[in-house]
Design a protein around this motif. Sequence first.
Motif, PDB file in Angstrom:
ATOM      1  N   SER A  13      13.017 -10.779  -0.483  1.00 58.13           N
ATOM      2  CA  SER A  13      13.153  -9.899   0.675  1.00 58.13           C
ATOM      3  C   SER A  13      12.686  -8.491   0.339  1.00 58.13           C
ATOM      4  CB  SER A  13      14.612  -9.881   1.136  1.00 58.13           C
ATOM      5  OG  SER A  13      14.790  -8.976   2.209  1.00 58.13           O
ATOM      6  N   VAL A  14      13.066  -8.003  -0.843  1.00 57.36           N
ATOM      7  CA  VAL A  14      12.634  -6.670  -1.271  1.00 57.36           C
ATOM      8  C   VAL A  14      11.130  -6.636  -1.479  1.00 57.36           C
ATOM      9  CG1 VAL A  14      12.815  -4.956  -3.104  1.00 57.36           C
ATOM     10  CG2 VAL A  14      14.864  -6.114  -2.287  1.00 57.36           C
ATOM     11  N   GLU A  15      10.580  -7.704  -2.097  1.00 56.46           N
ATOM     12  CA  GLU A  15       9.128  -7.768  -2.303  1.00 56.46           C
ATOM     13  C   GLU A  15       8.400  -7.748  -0.964  1.00 56.46           C
ATOM     14  OE1 GLU A  15       7.235  -7.728  -4.912  1.00 56.46           O
ATOM     15  OE2 GLU A  15       8.674  -7.933  -6.552  1.00 56.46           O
ATOM     16  N   VAL A  20       5.173  -4.605   3.120  1.00 63.90           N
ATOM     17  CA  VAL A  20       5.068  -3.952   4.422  1.00 63.90           C
ATOM     18  C   VAL A  20       4.891  -2.445   4.257  1.00 63.90           C
ATOM     19  CG1 VAL A  20       6.314  -3.430   6.552  1.00 63.90           C
ATOM     20  CG2 VAL A  20       6.381  -5.739   5.608  1.00 63.90           C
ATOM     21  N   VAL A  21       5.693  -1.853   3.372  1.00 65.38           N
ATOM     22  CA  VAL A  21       5.596  -0.408   3.132  1.00 65.38           C
ATOM     23  C   VAL A  21       4.224  -0.047   2.566  1.00 65.38           C
ATOM     24  CG1 VAL A  21       6.466   1.493   1.722  1.00 65.38           C
ATOM     25  CG2 VAL A  21       8.072  -0.054   2.838  1.00 65.38           C
ATOM     26  N   VAL A  25       1.304   2.079   4.571  1.00 67.57           N
ATOM     27  CA  VAL A  25       0.802   3.336   4.011  1.00 67.57           C
ATOM     28  C   VAL A  25      -0.699   3.249   3.776  1.00 67.57           C
ATOM     29  CG1 VAL A  25       0.865   4.806   1.963  1.00 67.57           C
ATOM     30  CG2 VAL A  25       3.000   4.004   2.988  1.00 67.57           C
ATOM     31  N   PHE A  26      -1.189   2.090   3.337  1.00 63.71           N
ATOM     32  CA  PHE A  26      -2.627   1.917   3.123  1.00 63.71           C
ATOM     33  C   PHE A  26      -3.409   2.152   4.410  1.00 63.71           C
ATOM     34  CE2 PHE A  26      -6.121  -1.210   3.585  1.00 63.71           C
ATOM     35  CZ  PHE A  26      -7.034  -0.623   2.723  1.00 63.71           C
ATOM     36  N   VAL A 154      -0.841   1.516  -3.021  1.00 65.55           N
ATOM     37  CA  VAL A 154      -0.296   0.938  -4.254  1.00 65.55           C
ATOM     38  C   VAL A 154       0.855   1.791  -4.774  1.00 65.55           C
ATOM     39  CG1 VAL A 154      -0.810   0.535  -6.693  1.00 65.55           C
ATOM     40  CG2 VAL A 154      -2.371  -0.299  -4.938  1.00 65.55           C
ATOM     41  N   THR A 155       0.704   3.114  -4.672  1.00 65.97           N
ATOM     42  CA  THR A 155       1.777   4.009  -5.098  1.00 65.97           C
ATOM     43  C   THR A 155       3.043   3.774  -4.298  1.00 65.97           C
ATOM     44  OG1 THR A 155       0.171   5.720  -5.754  1.00 65.97           O
ATOM     45  CG2 THR A 155       2.446   6.431  -5.365  1.00 65.97           C
ATOM     46  N   ALA A 156       2.898   3.672  -2.969  1.00 66.88           N
ATOM     47  CA  ALA A 156       4.057   3.432  -2.105  1.00 66.88           C
ATOM     48  C   ALA A 156       4.728   2.102  -2.445  1.00 66.88           C
ATOM     49  CB  ALA A 156       3.627   3.451  -0.641  1.00 66.88           C
ATOM     50  N   TYR A 157       3.936   1.062  -2.649  1.00 66.51           N
ATOM     51  CA  TYR A 157       4.471  -0.263  -2.976  1.00 66.51           C
ATOM     52  C   TYR A 157       5.239  -0.236  -4.293  1.00 66.51           C
ATOM     53  CZ  TYR A 157       4.325  -5.144  -4.573  1.00 66.51           C
ATOM     54  OH  TYR A 157       4.654  -6.380  -5.062  1.00 66.51           O
TER      55      TYR A 157
END
Length: 360
Positions: A13-15, A20-21, A25-26, A154-157
Amino acid sequence: MVATENMAPPRLSVEGAGIVVGGGVFVVSGLVALLSFWGNDLPIAGPGSVGQFAAIAAGIVAFLAYATGRLWHRQGLTPFETSAGRGSGAARAPGVAGRATGADIFDTFAIALAFGILALLGWLVLGAVLADGFQDATVYFLSASVIAGAAIGVTAYAVFLASAGMDLMRLSTVLAGFAVIGILTAMLSAPNPHWWMLHLSALGMTRSISSLTFNLTLIIAGVIVTAIARYATDARGIEDPQRRAAVVRVRVGLILIGVLLACVGIFPLNVSAVLHNVSAVGMVVVFALVVFWVRAALPEAPRAFFTLGYTFFGVIVLMLVFFAIGYYVLTAAELVAGVLVFSWLIVYLRMSGAAVARAR
């Protein structure tokens, strides 16, 4: 029964939330970059470059992503799972939501700021390295938009996932990475390439980005050490008065180390030599005390951990003797002492985190 079977495991679920985040952001950052870069060919690094845009945006996004990751658990802005007023390793009734205190929010802000600066400096350094590898190359605006969006996404993820699973052991890695990248960035960007002939503090004595990076790294690292001291030295639940007193001593020592480390950056040598030197020397003295106090505070730690602390203390004393007799320059003595103190703090955090995990 069907609903239970269809529920995704917590980690998955977190992954999924991280994807999504990162994907959101991308898309957003890529569109913003496209509007900013439209019709231009951009350098890889430097003013007005794709690297500079990605680094600044990634720094802002990393700060926000850390806060979002902490809120994902619906515990409020707590630094990691063992906070929110329940103490390291303390049990919580199932389904009871935590409530963030003012100290929790401050600590979370400090760690989020460290992630933001880490992302900023990391992408700036990577951009500079790529620019050296592709001399005089430029990037078309479409490609630059995709590259910038990907870097920020990638940073946000990564930061979201790190935040959602943050604990003392992971935080030790973040602290190490933040300090190393911050100091290396200051070294590489120093206006005087021979700064090392003076002392390590020379990095913070000029009015340049290098000095700002150096001093800011010390200040934020000190704030983080101070912030996590209360989580790494939770005395609640300890019935033995002697051990409880030892834990409190270690907590006070860690807080002092964090405060003095921040003061080294707040008072550069050219601003106040007295306050700067008192802070630096005081940090080493307090470290020596904590090394000898920690055995009574964390008796379950392996013997190798205590031996490591005594060895580090002996090496620091030896380096100071070498400097006093002129065998080592001050920069070498400062670097060795700083690396050893930070290394021990990181190992201590991991020991404390392992003790917390075992107590659950």
